[in-house]
Scaffold this active site. Structure first.
Site, PDB file in Angstrom:
ATOM      1  N   ASP A  38       0.613  -1.258   0.033  1.00 29.57           N
ATOM      2  CA  ASP A  38       0.061   0.066  -0.043  1.00 29.57           C
ATOM      3  C   ASP A  38       0.891   1.255   0.178  1.00 29.57           C
ATOM      4  OD1 ASP A  38      -2.373   1.476  -0.059  1.00 29.57           O
ATOM      5  OD2 ASP A  38      -2.701   1.013   2.101  1.00 29.57           O
ATOM      6  N   ASN A  40       1.471   3.633  -2.805  1.00 27.69           N
ATOM      7  CA  ASN A  40       2.027   3.932  -4.070  1.00 27.69           C
ATOM      8  C   ASN A  40       1.481   5.072  -4.717  1.00 27.69           C
ATOM      9  OD1 ASN A  40       3.365   1.323  -4.712  1.00 27.69           O
ATOM     10  ND2 ASN A  40       1.428   0.513  -4.532  1.00 27.69           N
ATOM     11  N   ARG A  42       0.160   7.491  -2.741  1.00 28.34           N
ATOM     12  CA  ARG A  42       0.491   8.627  -1.453  1.00 28.34           C
ATOM     13  C   ARG A  42       2.017   8.963  -1.727  1.00 28.34           C
ATOM     14  NH1 ARG A  42      -0.716   6.975   4.391  1.00 28.34           N
ATOM     15  NH2 ARG A  42      -2.268   5.928   3.060  1.00 28.34           N
ATOM     16  N   TRP A  43       2.733   8.145  -2.247  1.00 23.49           N
ATOM     17  CA  TRP A  43       4.285   8.174  -2.536  1.00 23.49           C
ATOM     18  C   TRP A  43       4.285   9.206  -3.947  1.00 23.49           C
ATOM     19  CZ3 TRP A  43       7.219   7.607  -7.001  1.00 23.49           C
ATOM     20  CH2 TRP A  43       8.658   7.411  -6.773  1.00 23.49           C
ATOM     21  N   ARG A  51      -0.312   9.173 -10.125  1.00 24.38           N
ATOM     22  CA  ARG A  51      -0.156   8.094  -9.404  1.00 24.38           C
ATOM     23  C   ARG A  51       0.271   6.799  -9.876  1.00 24.38           C
ATOM     24  NH1 ARG A  51      -4.086   7.445  -5.159  1.00 24.38           N
ATOM     25  NH2 ARG A  51      -4.371   5.325  -5.874  1.00 24.38           N
ATOM     26  N   HIS A  55       3.035   3.489  -8.828  1.00 22.81           N
ATOM     27  CA  HIS A  55       2.521   2.077  -9.191  1.00 22.81           C
ATOM     28  C   HIS A  55       3.913   1.592 -10.076  1.00 22.81           C
ATOM     29  CE1 HIS A  55      -1.154   2.250  -7.639  1.00 22.81           C
ATOM     30  NE2 HIS A  55      -1.512   2.921  -8.557  1.00 22.81           N
ATOM     31  N   SER A  83      -7.050  -5.552  -5.708  1.00 23.42           N
ATOM     32  CA  SER A  83      -7.986  -6.058  -5.012  1.00 23.42           C
ATOM     33  C   SER A  83      -9.398  -6.060  -5.946  1.00 23.42           C
ATOM     34  CB  SER A  83      -8.494  -5.319  -3.664  1.00 23.42           C
ATOM     35  OG  SER A  83      -9.015  -4.339  -3.876  1.00 23.42           O
ATOM     36  N   GLU A  85     -11.848  -4.227  -5.243  1.00 23.12           N
ATOM     37  CA  GLU A  85     -12.414  -3.161  -5.029  1.00 23.12           C
ATOM     38  C   GLU A  85     -11.496  -2.078  -5.926  1.00 23.12           C
ATOM     39  OE1 GLU A  85     -15.085  -3.041  -2.965  1.00 23.12           O
ATOM     40  OE2 GLU A  85     -14.241  -5.121  -2.724  1.00 23.12           O
ATOM     41  N   LEU A 149      11.554 -20.016  -4.489  1.00 20.72           N
ATOM     42  CA  LEU A 149      10.508 -19.218  -3.818  1.00 20.72           C
ATOM     43  C   LEU A 149       9.331 -19.407  -4.937  1.00 20.72           C
ATOM     44  CD1 LEU A 149       9.607 -16.894  -1.905  1.00 20.72           C
ATOM     45  CD2 LEU A 149      10.317 -15.376  -3.753  1.00 20.72           C
ATOM     46  N   ARG A 206       1.986  -4.977   6.096  1.00 16.87           N
ATOM     47  CA  ARG A 206       1.252  -4.043   5.476  1.00 16.87           C
ATOM     48  C   ARG A 206       2.223  -2.735   5.477  1.00 16.87           C
ATOM     49  NH1 ARG A 206      -5.076  -2.827   4.526  1.00 16.87           N
ATOM     50  NH2 ARG A 206      -4.599  -1.036   3.067  1.00 16.87           N
ATOM     51  N   ARG A 212      -5.378  -2.415   9.055  1.00 16.43           N
ATOM     52  CA  ARG A 212      -6.513  -3.351   8.458  1.00 16.43           C
ATOM     53  C   ARG A 212      -6.218  -4.362   7.581  1.00 16.43           C
ATOM     54  NH1 ARG A 212      -7.616   0.968   4.645  1.00 16.43           N
ATOM     55  NH2 ARG A 212      -7.833   2.860   5.756  1.00 16.43           N
TER      56      ARG A 212
HETATM   57  C1  V0D Z   1       0.814  -1.911  -8.530  1.00 19.58           C
HETATM   58  C2  V0D Z   1       2.561  -2.251  -6.067  1.00 19.58           C
HETATM   59  C3  V0D Z   1       3.866  -6.513 -10.414  1.00 19.58           C
HETATM   60  C4  V0D Z   1       0.950  -2.681  -6.266  1.00 19.58           C
HETATM   61  C5  V0D Z   1       3.339  -3.069  -7.261  1.00 19.58           C
HETATM   62  C6  V0D Z   1      -2.020  -5.806 -12.159  1.00 19.58           C
HETATM   63  C7  V0D Z   1       0.264  -1.849  -7.186  1.00 19.58           C
HETATM   64  C8  V0D Z   1       3.018  -2.666  -8.592  1.00 19.58           C
HETATM   65  C9  V0D Z   1       2.996  -6.918 -10.987  1.00 19.58           C
HETATM   66  C10 V0D Z   1       2.632  -8.618 -11.505  1.00 19.58           C
HETATM   67  C11 V0D Z   1       1.256  -4.061  -9.605  1.00 19.58           C
HETATM   68  C12 V0D Z   1       1.881  -9.147 -11.343  1.00 19.58           C
HETATM   69  C13 V0D Z   1       1.627 -10.699 -11.806  1.00 19.58           C
HETATM   70  C14 V0D Z   1       2.905 -11.062 -12.445  1.00 19.58           C
HETATM   71  C15 V0D Z   1       4.218 -10.101 -12.521  1.00 19.58           C
HETATM   72  C16 V0D Z   1       3.944  -8.809 -11.926  1.00 19.58           C
HETATM   73  C17 V0D Z   1       1.837  -6.154 -10.615  1.00 19.58           C
HETATM   74  C18 V0D Z   1      -0.327  -5.423 -10.474  1.00 19.58           C
HETATM   75  C19 V0D Z   1       0.068  -4.257  -9.902  1.00 19.58           C
HETATM   76  C20 V0D Z   1      -1.968  -5.643 -10.660  1.00 19.58           C
HETATM   77  F1  V0D Z   1       2.963 -12.197 -12.919  1.00 19.58           F
HETATM   78  N1  V0D Z   1       3.591  -5.187  -9.979  1.00 19.58           N
HETATM   79  N2  V0D Z   1       2.468  -5.254  -9.983  1.00 19.58           N
HETATM   80  N3  V0D Z   1       0.465  -6.604 -10.778  1.00 19.58           N
HETATM   81  N4  V0D Z   1       1.754  -2.944  -9.096  1.00 19.58           N
END
Ligand code: V0D
Length: 258
Positions: A38, A40, A42-43, A51, A55, A83, A85, A149, A206, A212
């Site tokens: 969580d 991104n 705000r950063w 925004r 991400h 999520s 949401e 992993l 988190r 939460r």
């Molecule tokens: C955005 C912070 C890697 C959270 C991390 C589609 C929000 C960067 C993946 C990722 C997201 C997912 C599956 C995969 C390989 C990479 C990713 C999403 C958002 C949602 F097989 N970063 N990331 N997927 N963010």
């Protein structure tokens, strides 16, 4: 002289990091770590950036965190990436986020393969864009023989929906005569959840100061240790994961025996 000092200081910091990694590995390491990534947005806001820049930065942190988790001998790392949401966010932001798996895998899949990491995903696949799902399924296919992993992305995941779906699956098996009422216990019910193949998380992290669960792994986190930090996900570094695990290990040492 100043440069030499800097060099010396950096070397010192990185060697203590290595020491800490070795220390952690000499004690029981959590087998399954789950992270709600969580902060991104705000950063980015703090830097007057869009925004999506947050991400993108957050995606780079996923790579570093994965590599350290692998080094530490963690067996499963579940990352809450999107999520059910999150669809309510502006369309351009959602569209951008849905391209991140492709960008991530284009850049890092060879490194994951080299490091014996296995990619998995849990969540509702139906609503995901085809291009997103295709990239992830390719990564799962290309890493399916890796036994290091497990990097498990929770994507379009929601815990209450997951539990309700499990209830429906249970009812179906009951109706078909494959399951008796008295056979339904916690272990059996768990086997109907999306996480059936994984152990419950030992540690939940988190970031970004929210205390939460936000509909994340409600059933699975019943006995987990929680570690919350004010640090925003794009600022999350090796030292933070190490601190979380040190806290986990100290709690285990104090309360595990009783
Ligand atoms: C955005 C912070 C890697 C959270 C991390 C589609 C929000 C960067 C993946 C990722 C997201 C997912 C599956 C995969 C390989 C990479 C990713 C999403 C958002 C949602 F097989 N970063 N990331 N997927 N963010």
């Amino acid at each position: 002289m100043l440069n030499k000092m800097k060099l010396w200081k950096n070397q010192k910091t990185s060697s203590t990091l290595r020491d800490k990694i070795e220390q952690i590995k000499s004690r029981p390491v959590p087998e399954h770590v789950a992270i709600i990534m969580d902060g991104n947005g705000r950063w980015a806001k703090k830097r007057a950036l869009p925004r999506i820049a947050g991400h993108h930065e957050g995606m780079k942190v996923v790579r570093k965190t994965t590599m350290l988790a692998n080094d530490l001998g963690i067996k499963t790392l579940t990352l809450y990436a999107f999520s059910t949401e999150n669809w309510k966010r502006p369309k351009n932001e959602v569209d951008y986020i849905m391209k991140l798996p492709e960008e991530f895998l284009d850049t890092f899949l060879p490194e994951l393969v080299d490091n014996n990491v296995r990619v998995k995903m849990m969540g509702y696949k139906d609503q995901l864009p085809k291009h997103t799902l295709r990239a992830i399924e390719q990564a799962m296919e290309q890493t399916k023989h890796n036994d290091g992993l497990i990097l498990n992305f929770a994507l379009n995941y929601g815990s209450r929906a997951e539990i309700l779906d499990a209830v429906k699956l249970v009812l179906n098996d009951y109706k078909d005569g494959n399951l008796n009422e008295n056979d339904i216990n916690e272990e059996v019910f768990s086997s109907y959840l999306m996480t059936s193949e994984f152990a419950d998380p030992d540690l939940l992290i988190r970031t970004s100061g929210e205390i939460r669960l936000s509909n994340f792994m409600l059933w699975q986190l019943a006995y987990s240790e929680f570690w919350f930090t004010e640090v925003l996900w794009p600022d999350f570094r090796e030292e933070h994961l190490i601190e979380a695990i040190e806290v986990y290990q100290n709690r285990q040492r104090r309360f595990g025996g009783i």
